[in-house]
Design a protein around this motif. Sequence first.
Motif, short mmCIF file in Angstrom:
data_model
loop_
_atom_site.label_atom_id
_atom_site.label_comp_id
_atom_site.label_asym_id
_atom_site.label_seq_id
_atom_site.Cartn_x
_atom_site.Cartn_y
_atom_site.Cartn_z
N ARG A 212 0.82 -1.20 0.00
CA ARG A 212 0.00 0.00 0.00
C ARG A 212 0.86 1.27 0.00
N GLN A 213 1.93 1.24 0.79
CA GLN A 213 2.80 2.41 0.86
C GLN A 213 3.53 2.64 -0.46
N GLN A 214 4.00 1.57 -1.07
CA GLN A 214 4.69 1.71 -2.35
C GLN A 214 3.77 2.28 -3.42
N MET A 215 2.52 1.82 -3.45
CA MET A 215 1.57 2.35 -4.44
C MET A 215 1.24 3.81 -4.17
N LYS A 216 1.20 4.18 -2.91
CA LYS A 216 0.95 5.58 -2.55
C LYS A 216 2.11 6.46 -2.97
N ASP A 217 3.33 5.96 -2.77
CA ASP A 217 4.53 6.75 -3.10
C ASP A 217 4.81 6.78 -4.60
N ASP A 218 4.40 5.72 -5.30
CA ASP A 218 4.70 5.61 -6.73
C ASP A 218 3.48 5.06 -7.46
N PRO A 219 2.69 5.93 -8.11
CA PRO A 219 1.46 5.51 -8.79
C PRO A 219 1.69 4.47 -9.89
N SER A 220 2.92 4.33 -10.37
CA SER A 220 3.18 3.36 -11.43
C SER A 220 3.24 1.93 -10.89
N LYS A 221 3.33 1.79 -9.58
CA LYS A 221 3.37 0.46 -8.99
C LYS A 221 1.96 -0.04 -8.70
N VAL A 222 1.75 -1.32 -8.99
CA VAL A 222 0.43 -1.92 -8.80
C VAL A 222 0.60 -3.27 -8.11
N TYR A 223 -0.12 -3.45 -7.01
CA TYR A 223 -0.18 -4.74 -6.33
C TYR A 223 -1.64 -5.13 -6.16
N TRP A 224 -1.87 -6.41 -6.14
CA TRP A 224 -3.23 -6.90 -5.97
C TRP A 224 -3.53 -7.04 -4.48
N VAL A 225 -3.75 -5.91 -3.86
CA VAL A 225 -4.05 -5.86 -2.44
C VAL A 225 -5.16 -4.85 -2.22
N GLN A 226 -6.05 -5.14 -1.30
CA GLN A 226 -7.15 -4.23 -1.02
C GLN A 226 -6.67 -3.05 -0.21
N GLN A 227 -7.03 -1.86 -0.64
CA GLN A 227 -6.70 -0.65 0.09
C GLN A 227 -7.59 -0.53 1.32
N ARG A 228 -7.02 -0.04 2.42
CA ARG A 228 -7.79 0.09 3.65
C ARG A 228 -8.96 1.07 3.45
N GLY A 229 -10.13 0.66 3.96
CA GLY A 229 -11.30 1.55 3.91
C GLY A 229 -11.97 1.63 2.56
N THR A 230 -11.59 0.75 1.62
CA THR A 230 -12.21 0.77 0.30
C THR A 230 -12.68 -0.62 -0.07
N GLU A 231 -13.57 -0.67 -1.03
CA GLU A 231 -14.01 -1.96 -1.53
C GLU A 231 -13.02 -2.48 -2.55
N ALA A 232 -12.91 -3.78 -2.62
CA ALA A 232 -11.98 -4.38 -3.57
C ALA A 232 -12.44 -4.11 -4.99
N ASP A 233 -11.49 -3.69 -5.87
CA ASP A 233 -11.84 -3.41 -7.26
C ASP A 233 -11.49 -4.57 -8.18
N MET A 234 -11.28 -5.75 -7.59
CA MET A 234 -11.02 -6.96 -8.36
C MET A 234 -11.54 -8.15 -7.57
N PRO A 235 -11.71 -9.30 -8.20
CA PRO A 235 -12.25 -10.47 -7.47
C PRO A 235 -11.47 -10.78 -6.21
N GLU A 236 -12.19 -11.13 -5.16
CA GLU A 236 -11.56 -11.42 -3.87
C GLU A 236 -10.48 -12.50 -3.99
N ASP A 237 -10.75 -13.49 -4.83
CA ASP A 237 -9.81 -14.60 -4.94
C ASP A 237 -8.48 -14.18 -5.54
N ASP A 238 -8.45 -13.05 -6.24
CA ASP A 238 -7.22 -12.58 -6.88
C ASP A 238 -6.37 -11.70 -5.96
N LEU A 239 -6.94 -11.27 -4.86
CA LEU A 239 -6.21 -10.38 -3.96
C LEU A 239 -5.20 -11.16 -3.12
N PHE A 240 -4.08 -10.51 -2.82
CA PHE A 240 -3.10 -11.13 -1.95
C PHE A 240 -3.63 -11.14 -0.52
N ARG A 241 -3.66 -12.31 0.07
CA ARG A 241 -4.15 -12.48 1.43
C ARG A 241 -3.03 -12.88 2.39
#
Length: 294
Positions: A212-241
Motif C-alpha cells: 500500500r505504501q509503495q503504491m501511494k509513493d509511486d502511482p506506477s506500482k500496482v499490487y493486488w491488495v485491497q486498500q484500507r477503507g475501500t471496496e476491492a476493485d477486483m475479485p476477492e480470490d485474486d487479492l493477496f491475502r
Amino acid sequence: MNDKLNRMKQEYESTPIPDELNEMVNRTIASLRTKIKAMPWLVSAAAACILLSVGVNASPTFAKALSEVPVLGQIVKVITIREYAEQNENTDVHLKTPGIVGTGDSELEKSLNSKYMEENKKLYEGFKDEVSQLEKSGGGHLGLESGYEVVTDTDQLLTLSRYVVESAGSSAESRKYDTIDKVNHIVLTLPSLFSDDRYIRVISDSIKEQMRQQMKDDPSKVYWVQQRGTEADMPEDDLFRSIAKDQNFYINQNGKLVISFDEYAVAPGSMGIVEFTIPTEVIQELLVSNKYVQ
C-alpha cells in the motif's frame, strides 16, 4: 516432429555430467594451468587451485580464504554441471544446472545437486510436451531459459537462486531459493526460523502495508491488495491475502529476511519478480534466535 523431439531429448541427456563434481573442478583447474606461462601473475592463483581438492575439505579456513578470491570463489561454491542450448525458428532453449561444491559435506552436496538436476529435467520434459502441442495447434514460438545466481554469500550463509523464464509471446519468470548454513551444513526453511506459525500472519500484514505504501509513493506500482477503507476493485480470490507457510525467501547480505513472489503472483507481469524486506523488529519476538536474521 517426433524425430525432432527425440533428437532434442538425446542431445540434452547426452550432455556429460561428472560422476564427482570434484572432477569437474580439477578439469577447470587444469585449464587454468595453460595460462600460467603467458600470464605469470596467475601462478599464485593456479597454485591455490591445485590445493583445492584436498584443502577445501581439510581446512574450513582455507576454504573461506579461497572463497574470497574473486576469480576462484565461484569454483569453491557454485559451478555449472550441465548446460544445454538449442535455437531454431520455433524454439529457443537454454538450460544451466548449478552444482554446489566445497561445503565439506558430500551428502548435502549430492542431495542439492540431484535436486537441481531433477528440476531442469522436469522443465525440459514439460517444454517438449508444449512444443508437441504447439505443433498440433499450428505452430508458434516457445522459449525456455533456466539459470542461477548467488544472491547472498557470507561467512555463515550461501543463498543460491535458480530462475526460470518461459516465453510464448509474453514471458513469465519464477525463482526458487536455497539458503545454506555453510557452517552447520543445513538448508534453512522459513518455518525453521520461527517458534510457531504466527509468522505467516505477521509477515503477510507487513507485506500488505509495504504494498500500500509503495503504491501511494509511486502511482506506477500496482499490487493486488485491497486498500484500507475501500471496496476491492477486483475479485476477492485474486487479492493477496497471505504468504504460504513455505513461501520463497532468502536472507540478504545484511541479515534481513526477504520474501519473494514470482511474476503474476501478487502483481501484474510488468512488475516482474517482486520482493519485500521484512523489518526485523516486526518479527523479532517470533524468531527462534538472531543467528540468521538480524
